[in-house]
Design a protein around this motif. Sequence first.
Motif, short mmCIF file in Angstrom:
data_model
loop_
_atom_site.label_atom_id
_atom_site.label_comp_id
_atom_site.label_asym_id
_atom_site.label_seq_id
_atom_site.Cartn_x
_atom_site.Cartn_y
_atom_site.Cartn_z
N GLN A 95 10.64 -22.97 43.49
CA GLN A 95 11.61 -21.93 43.16
C GLN A 95 13.03 -22.36 43.57
OE1 GLN A 95 11.24 -18.20 45.38
NE2 GLN A 95 10.94 -17.17 43.39
N LYS A 96 13.15 -22.93 44.76
CA LYS A 96 14.46 -23.36 45.27
C LYS A 96 15.03 -24.55 44.50
CE LYS A 96 15.09 -20.96 49.20
NZ LYS A 96 16.16 -20.03 49.33
N THR A 97 14.15 -25.49 44.11
CA THR A 97 14.62 -26.73 43.49
C THR A 97 14.59 -26.70 41.96
OG1 THR A 97 12.43 -27.73 43.54
CG2 THR A 97 13.86 -28.10 45.46
N GLY A 98 13.77 -25.81 41.42
CA GLY A 98 13.61 -25.77 39.97
C GLY A 98 12.76 -26.92 39.44
N LYS A 99 12.00 -27.54 40.33
CA LYS A 99 11.16 -28.68 39.95
C LYS A 99 9.72 -28.45 40.39
CE LYS A 99 14.91 -32.01 40.12
NZ LYS A 99 15.38 -33.29 40.60
N GLU A 100 8.83 -29.19 39.74
CA GLU A 100 7.43 -29.20 40.16
C GLU A 100 7.36 -29.99 41.47
OE1 GLU A 100 3.32 -31.18 38.62
OE2 GLU A 100 4.69 -30.43 37.09
N ARG A 122 11.25 -38.27 37.86
CA ARG A 122 12.57 -37.82 37.42
C ARG A 122 12.50 -37.24 36.00
NH1 ARG A 122 15.19 -42.14 38.63
NH2 ARG A 122 15.11 -43.11 36.60
N LYS A 123 11.82 -37.93 35.11
CA LYS A 123 11.73 -37.48 33.72
C LYS A 123 10.91 -36.20 33.57
CE LYS A 123 12.73 -41.63 31.22
NZ LYS A 123 13.52 -41.49 30.04
N ASN A 124 9.96 -36.01 34.47
CA ASN A 124 9.10 -34.83 34.39
C ASN A 124 9.47 -33.76 35.41
OD1 ASN A 124 6.91 -35.46 32.32
ND2 ASN A 124 7.05 -37.34 33.51
#
Length: 174
Positions: free
Chosen positions: A131-136, A102-104
């Motif tokens: 790309q869709k989620t904006g997360k790694e 969550r933090k990263n």
Amino acid sequence: MIKSQVGRRYSKAIFEIAEEKKQVKEIYEMLNSAMVLYRTDKEFKHFILNPLIDNEQKKSVLNEIFGKDNSENLNILLYILDKGRMNCIKYIVAEYLKIYYRKNRILDVKATFTKELTDEQKKKLIDKLSQKTGKEINLEIKIDKDILGGGIIKIGDKIIDGSIRRELDNWRKS
């Protein structure tokens, strides 16, 4: 239920300590190693849980196993032992990892396909999801020939089922 609550409480406190010490990854690795040992080695598990064995003996063994790299981080494991929470280590590690993700801004994704994806396909899938989620994306792929074709992607509690098995089931129902 109680073990998962304990896991949340302990992991939050441990993560705060890890951040202060700038040892987030190292502490995770130590906790994870302890969890793996606890879950896979019956002798170790019985030794740790045995109320007839003095905690000092248990600490000595933990120190022997985990104290080589960073004895300061070992104190976290010894604290868990002192509080009688080694039976919750799986939950503590799982919750610790959730906080870290969550933090990263890391998202755990489980995908099921009928056959192994090529490296290029994995990269495209990860890129698209990122790309869709904006997360790694931390992608775990499972092979299941029963879905016949296509794939199933699970992101948290959301499931995207693009399997041929589901399509056939839907077709039969209509």
